[in-house]
Design a protein around this motif. Structure first.
Motif, PDB file in Angstrom:
ATOM      1  N   LYS A  10     -58.600  62.979   9.056  1.00 58.60           N
ATOM      2  CA  LYS A  10     -58.989  63.019   7.641  1.00 58.60           C
ATOM      3  C   LYS A  10     -58.372  61.854   6.886  1.00 58.60           C
ATOM      4  O   LYS A  10     -59.031  61.234   6.036  1.00 58.60           O
ATOM      5  CB  LYS A  10     -58.553  64.337   7.000  1.00 58.60           C
ATOM      6  CG  LYS A  10     -59.397  65.515   7.397  1.00 58.60           C
ATOM      7  CD  LYS A  10     -58.913  66.775   6.696  1.00 58.60           C
ATOM      8  CE  LYS A  10     -59.672  67.995   7.148  1.00 58.60           C
ATOM      9  NZ  LYS A  10     -59.195  69.222   6.473  1.00 58.60           N
ATOM     10  N   LEU A  14     -60.429  58.959   4.886  1.00 59.88           N
ATOM     11  CA  LEU A  14     -60.199  58.656   3.472  1.00 59.88           C
ATOM     12  C   LEU A  14     -59.817  57.191   3.270  1.00 59.88           C
ATOM     13  O   LEU A  14     -60.262  56.560   2.307  1.00 59.88           O
ATOM     14  CB  LEU A  14     -59.117  59.580   2.895  1.00 59.88           C
ATOM     15  CG  LEU A  14     -59.554  61.024   2.677  1.00 59.88           C
ATOM     16  CD1 LEU A  14     -58.351  61.898   2.360  1.00 59.88           C
ATOM     17  CD2 LEU A  14     -60.582  61.124   1.565  1.00 59.88           C
ATOM     18  N   GLN A  55     -58.098  59.130  -6.936  1.00 62.23           N
ATOM     19  CA  GLN A  55     -58.449  60.431  -6.372  1.00 62.23           C
ATOM     20  C   GLN A  55     -58.261  60.418  -4.859  1.00 62.23           C
ATOM     21  O   GLN A  55     -57.682  61.348  -4.293  1.00 62.23           O
ATOM     22  CB  GLN A  55     -59.901  60.794  -6.688  1.00 62.23           C
ATOM     23  CG  GLN A  55     -60.144  61.185  -8.116  1.00 62.23           C
ATOM     24  CD  GLN A  55     -61.622  61.392  -8.411  1.00 62.23           C
ATOM     25  OE1 GLN A  55     -62.498  60.959  -7.672  1.00 62.23           O
ATOM     26  NE2 GLN A  55     -61.903  62.051  -9.517  1.00 62.23           N
ATOM     27  N   ILE A  56     -58.741  59.373  -4.221  1.00 61.82           N
ATOM     28  CA  ILE A  56     -58.612  59.257  -2.769  1.00 61.82           C
ATOM     29  C   ILE A  56     -57.143  59.137  -2.387  1.00 61.82           C
ATOM     30  O   ILE A  56     -56.683  59.781  -1.447  1.00 61.82           O
ATOM     31  CB  ILE A  56     -59.434  58.066  -2.237  1.00 61.82           C
ATOM     32  CG1 ILE A  56     -60.926  58.347  -2.415  1.00 61.82           C
ATOM     33  CG2 ILE A  56     -59.120  57.801  -0.768  1.00 61.82           C
ATOM     34  CD1 ILE A  56     -61.830  57.156  -2.139  1.00 61.82           C
ATOM     35  N   LYS A  59     -55.466  62.491  -2.468  1.00 60.79           N
ATOM     36  CA  LYS A  59     -55.818  63.306  -1.307  1.00 60.79           C
ATOM     37  C   LYS A  59     -55.051  62.848  -0.074  1.00 60.79           C
ATOM     38  O   LYS A  59     -54.570  63.681   0.707  1.00 60.79           O
ATOM     39  CB  LYS A  59     -57.315  63.236  -1.038  1.00 60.79           C
ATOM     40  CG  LYS A  59     -58.152  63.958  -2.074  1.00 60.79           C
ATOM     41  CD  LYS A  59     -59.633  63.794  -1.795  1.00 60.79           C
ATOM     42  CE  LYS A  59     -60.471  64.461  -2.870  1.00 60.79           C
ATOM     43  NZ  LYS A  59     -61.910  64.310  -2.612  1.00 60.79           N
ATOM     44  N   ILE A  62     -51.399  64.022  -0.276  1.00 59.40           N
ATOM     45  CA  ILE A  62     -51.271  65.445   0.034  1.00 59.40           C
ATOM     46  C   ILE A  62     -51.343  65.666   1.548  1.00 59.40           C
ATOM     47  O   ILE A  62     -50.540  66.408   2.119  1.00 59.40           O
ATOM     48  CB  ILE A  62     -52.359  66.261  -0.693  1.00 59.40           C
ATOM     49  CG1 ILE A  62     -52.072  66.283  -2.198  1.00 59.40           C
ATOM     50  CG2 ILE A  62     -52.456  67.677  -0.133  1.00 59.40           C
ATOM     51  CD1 ILE A  62     -53.213  66.789  -3.041  1.00 59.40           C
ATOM     52  N   LEU A  63     -52.291  64.997   2.191  1.00 60.41           N
ATOM     53  CA  LEU A  63     -52.433  65.145   3.637  1.00 60.41           C
ATOM     54  C   LEU A  63     -51.228  64.577   4.384  1.00 60.41           C
ATOM     55  O   LEU A  63     -50.786  65.152   5.378  1.00 60.41           O
ATOM     56  CB  LEU A  63     -53.720  64.474   4.123  1.00 60.41           C
ATOM     57  CG  LEU A  63     -55.022  65.184   3.751  1.00 60.41           C
ATOM     58  CD1 LEU A  63     -56.220  64.305   4.068  1.00 60.41           C
ATOM     59  CD2 LEU A  63     -55.127  66.524   4.458  1.00 60.41           C
TER      60      LEU A  63
END
Length: 76
Positions: A10, A14, A55-56, A59, A62-63
């Motif tokens: 993921k 991204l 935004q990316i 994410k 967080i990952l």
């Protein structure tokens, strides 16, 4: 380990999306500097690009944190 691999995939996806958005913005930037688009249009695109980039990045962050927690919980 399957969960780790899934999260890593993921993150790669991204990062690829982020690179695509960056290339698209570079094209817009080039058009602006060559006088093909107005400053107003350029600023509109720039704002959209920066919003999507953040935004990316959020994410991905967080990952990455989730990945680190999993690695600490399951050291190999």
């Amino acid at each position: 380990m399957k969960k780790l691999e899934k999260i890593e995939e993921k993150i790669k996806d991204l990062n690829a999306f982020r690179a695509v958005y960056h290339r698209e913005f570079e094209i817009i930037e080039k058009k602006y500097f060559e006088g093909e688009i107005s400053e107003e249009e350029f600023e509109k695109h720039k704002a959209g690009y920066e919003k999507k980039r953040e935004q990316i990045r959020g994410k991905i962050h967080i990952l990455e944190e989730k990945l680190e927690r999993l690695k600490k919980a399951n050291p190999d």
